[in-house]
Design an enzyme around this catalytic site. Structure first.
Site, PDB file in Angstrom:
ATOM      1  N   GLN A 172      -4.429  -5.248   6.850  1.00 22.53           N
ATOM      2  CA  GLN A 172      -5.419  -6.182   6.275  1.00 22.53           C
ATOM      3  C   GLN A 172      -5.297  -7.569   6.898  1.00 22.53           C
ATOM      4  O   GLN A 172      -5.862  -8.535   6.372  1.00 22.53           O
ATOM      5  CB  GLN A 172      -5.219  -6.299   4.755  1.00 22.53           C
ATOM      6  CG  GLN A 172      -5.401  -5.008   3.995  1.00 22.53           C
ATOM      7  CD  GLN A 172      -6.845  -4.513   3.976  1.00 22.53           C
ATOM      8  OE1 GLN A 172      -7.786  -5.248   4.296  1.00 22.53           O
ATOM      9  NE2 GLN A 172      -7.045  -3.259   3.612  1.00 22.53           N
ATOM     10  N   CYS A 212      -4.861   2.453  -3.790  1.00 21.94           N
ATOM     11  CA  CYS A 212      -3.679   2.929  -3.050  1.00 21.94           C
ATOM     12  C   CYS A 212      -2.478   2.020  -3.268  1.00 21.94           C
ATOM     13  O   CYS A 212      -1.675   1.803  -2.349  1.00 21.94           O
ATOM     14  CB  CYS A 212      -3.961   3.054  -1.556  1.00 21.94           C
ATOM     15  SG  CYS A 212      -5.078   4.379  -1.176  1.00 21.94           S
ATOM     16  N   LYS A 215     -10.425  -0.809  10.472  1.00 22.10           N
ATOM     17  CA  LYS A 215     -10.565  -1.993   9.617  1.00 22.10           C
ATOM     18  C   LYS A 215     -10.856  -3.236  10.445  1.00 22.10           C
ATOM     19  O   LYS A 215     -11.024  -4.322   9.915  1.00 22.10           O
ATOM     20  CB  LYS A 215      -9.293  -2.193   8.792  1.00 22.10           C
ATOM     21  CG  LYS A 215      -9.044  -1.071   7.786  1.00 22.10           C
ATOM     22  CD  LYS A 215      -7.849  -1.376   6.927  1.00 22.10           C
ATOM     23  CE  LYS A 215      -7.255  -0.151   6.277  1.00 22.10           C
ATOM     24  NZ  LYS A 215      -7.948   0.280   5.069  1.00 22.10           N
ATOM     25  N   HIS A 220       0.874  -1.183   0.000  1.00 18.79           N
ATOM     26  CA  HIS A 220       0.000   0.000   0.000  1.00 18.79           C
ATOM     27  C   HIS A 220       0.911   1.233   0.000  1.00 18.79           C
ATOM     28  O   HIS A 220       2.025   1.181   0.533  1.00 18.79           O
ATOM     29  CB  HIS A 220      -0.830  -0.057   1.280  1.00 18.79           C
ATOM     30  CG  HIS A 220      -1.889   0.991   1.408  1.00 18.79           C
ATOM     31  ND1 HIS A 220      -1.620   2.288   1.776  1.00 18.79           N
ATOM     32  CD2 HIS A 220      -3.230   0.926   1.243  1.00 18.79           C
ATOM     33  CE1 HIS A 220      -2.758   2.968   1.832  1.00 18.79           C
ATOM     34  NE2 HIS A 220      -3.744   2.179   1.507  1.00 18.79           N
ATOM     35  N   ASP A 255       3.102  -4.575   8.062  1.00 20.38           N
ATOM     36  CA  ASP A 255       1.875  -3.800   7.904  1.00 20.38           C
ATOM     37  C   ASP A 255       0.710  -4.777   8.053  1.00 20.38           C
ATOM     38  O   ASP A 255       0.417  -5.559   7.149  1.00 20.38           O
ATOM     39  CB  ASP A 255       1.880  -3.135   6.521  1.00 20.38           C
ATOM     40  CG  ASP A 255       0.573  -2.403   6.226  1.00 20.38           C
ATOM     41  OD1 ASP A 255      -0.373  -2.545   7.025  1.00 20.38           O
ATOM     42  OD2 ASP A 255       0.504  -1.714   5.201  1.00 20.38           O
TER      43      ASP A 255
HETATM   44  N1  PMP Z   1      -1.718  -0.670   4.578  1.00 18.21           N
HETATM   45  C1  PMP Z   1      -2.651  -1.460   4.033  1.00 18.21           C
HETATM   46  C2  PMP Z   1      -2.278  -2.841   3.592  1.00 18.21           C
HETATM   47  C3  PMP Z   1      -3.951  -0.984   3.893  1.00 18.21           C
HETATM   48  O1  PMP Z   1      -4.889  -1.759   3.346  1.00 18.21           O
HETATM   49  C4  PMP Z   1      -4.264   0.323   4.344  1.00 18.21           C
HETATM   50  C5  PMP Z   1      -5.667   0.886   4.206  1.00 18.21           C
HETATM   51  N2  PMP Z   1      -6.262   0.709   2.970  1.00 18.21           N
HETATM   52  C6  PMP Z   1      -3.261   1.095   4.906  1.00 18.21           C
HETATM   53  C7  PMP Z   1      -1.998   0.563   5.022  1.00 18.21           C
HETATM   54  C8  PMP Z   1      -3.513   2.476   5.411  1.00 18.21           C
HETATM   55  O2  PMP Z   1      -4.383   2.451   6.498  1.00 18.21           O
HETATM   56  P1  PMP Z   1      -4.987   3.802   7.096  1.00 18.21           P
HETATM   57  O3  PMP Z   1      -5.558   4.546   5.938  1.00 18.21           O
HETATM   58  O4  PMP Z   1      -6.026   3.334   8.059  1.00 18.21           O
HETATM   59  O5  PMP Z   1      -3.865   4.526   7.754  1.00 18.21           O
END
Ligand code: PMP
Length: 407
Positions: free
Chosen positions: A202, A363, A225, A122, A199
């Site tokens: 997910q 993203c 999430k 991401h 990270d």
């Molecule tokens: N890493 C991953 C794998 C994600 O899926 C996301 C959210 N889509 C993020 C980071 C960023 O999370 P946040 O927007 O809650 O900071």
């Protein structure tokens, strides 16, 4: 016992209709829905106990402080950290990664050092490292993935030299759903003296996590999430490492003593928590984790695993279907395209049927580039989704396909 009817009843949003149709929510990868228990808990604290934490002597302030610190213990147990000092509250995954990039980066990254990420990250696990590399004259290197969406571990080993100081990798890809072999990655990275940030944005809502068994150095995730509120997230870091890292933001709470000559800093984890935290969000996150614990992550994981297998089978029946990410070990996310139908056309038409999916670059522009597409459609699952909803999704996609002359 995993009781899907009871779980769905805890989420009032499923009583809502979208354009007169039942809501089919398949966008939990972007943000999950929240159960009533979480919202009730937060409402109770707003309406009955609201008072700033950590600095009061009075009754309400103590109640909120205790609840904030109880939530920290819930998080500690949830990820099985060795100490509460290792749990830092942030605004979310993005802020947690930025915190590490600044403070670990400040202490440990110098010119010529390397940071290794993967092609499936991401943006939140790419851009903070690029910014760090620019500040420090370090180099960002990228582990590629294959057509199935699995990391090329041979390439990882080739790239893993003793110049690498940090490896950043998603436990589960938000586009491909790949569950990466993080245990192996961590072991190999440690063998060359590199630290590893996982990270878990997910992952935590689908897979039971034990940071001590994994032996990761950092683990980050977002509350929203995992059925908790927005605006709150977690950074787990090994105590010995957090101790060596300088603070990030300065202000109240992160200090021990402020003098114009020299200021000293608070102990962990408060050293990294400048200013008033979103304590009601933190209390809500604690409640969300208790909710998940009460159902049981192993039960959630096995329900979702079966649901994903069902969804993959059904969706492959759609004419013109192309799935992105078919890793042997996959979780909760199906990204796809149908023929040459534009992803946003698919998304808008599904929306009119009450089906919420995500479309676009998700993203993760490098993943789009890998497949040579401008975007994808993504259906992502939560513990409240059902086979009937998958059937409605697949029926919806087929209808859209027909409109475009496919099938
Ligand atoms: N890493 C991953 C794998 C994600 O899926 C996301 C959210 N889509 C993020 C980071 C960023 O999370 P946040 O927007 O809650 O900071």
């Amino acid at each position: 016992m995993f009781d899907i009817c009871k779980i769905r009843a805890d989420f009032p949003i499923f009583q809502e209709e979208i354009y007169g149709k039942p809501l089919i929510y398949l966008d939990s990868g972007a943000t999950s829905q929240r159960p009533r228990q979480v919202v009730d808990k937060m409402t109770e604290y707003y309406l009955r106990y609201n008072s700033n934490v950590h600095r009061g002597v009075h009754y309400l302030s103590n109640i909120c402080t205790d609840a904030n610190e109880e939530a920290r213990r819930v998080v500690q147990q949830f990820v099985h950290a060795a100490s509460e000092k290792e749990i830092v509250f942030t605004r979310g995954t993005t802020e947690s990664i930025n915190l590490v990039a600044y403070t670990f980066g400040e202490a440990f990254i110098g010119e010529g050092d390397e940071i290794l990420v993967t092609e499936m990250e991401h943006h939140a696990n790419i851009v903070p490292w690029q910014m760090l590399c620019e500040r420090k004259g370090a180099k960002l290197k990228v582990v590629p993935f294959n057509e199935a969406g699995e990391l090329d571990l041979a390439a990882f080993e080739r790239l893993l030299t003793d110049r690498v100081k940090l490896v950043g990798v998603a436990y589960v890809s938000n586009v491909l759903g790949t569950v990466n072999p993080v245990e192996t990655i961590i072991r190999k990275a440690h063998a060359v003296g590199a630290r590893v940030l996982i990270d878990g944005a997910q992952a935590v809502q689908h897979i039971a996590v034990d940071v001590q068994a994994l032996d990761c150095d950092f683990f980050v995730f977002s509350g929203h999430k995992i059925y908790g509120p927005t605006g709150v997230g977690v950074l787990y870091g090994k105590e010995e490492l957090l101790e060596q890292m300088p603070p990030w933001q300065g202000g109240g709470e992160m200090i021990r003593e402020v003098r114009f000559e020299k200021t000293t800093y608070n102990e962990l984890p408060f050293k990294f928590e400048a200013g008033t935290p979103d304590f009601i969000g933190i209390i809500g996150l604690g409640e969300a984790l208790k909710y998940v614990n009460a159902i049981g992550l192993p039960e959630i994981a096995s329900y979702e695993h079966a649901l994903l297998a069902y969804a993959m089978r059904q969706i492959k029946e759609v004419p013109g279907m192309r799935i992105f990410g078919e890793a042997a070990c996959k979780s909760s996310v199906i990204s796809f395209a149908v023929g040459d139908i534009h992803h946003s056309d698919m998304g808008v038409l599904l929306d009119k049927m009450g089906i919420a999916v995500r479309t676009g670059q998700l993203c993760a522009e490098p993943v789009m580039q890998h497949y040579g597409v401008t975007g994808m459609v993504r259906a992502s699952l939560g513990m409240y989704n059902t086979e009937e909803e998958i059937d409605i999704l697949c029926g919806g996609i087929k209808r859209v396909a027909k409109m475009f002359g496919i099938g």
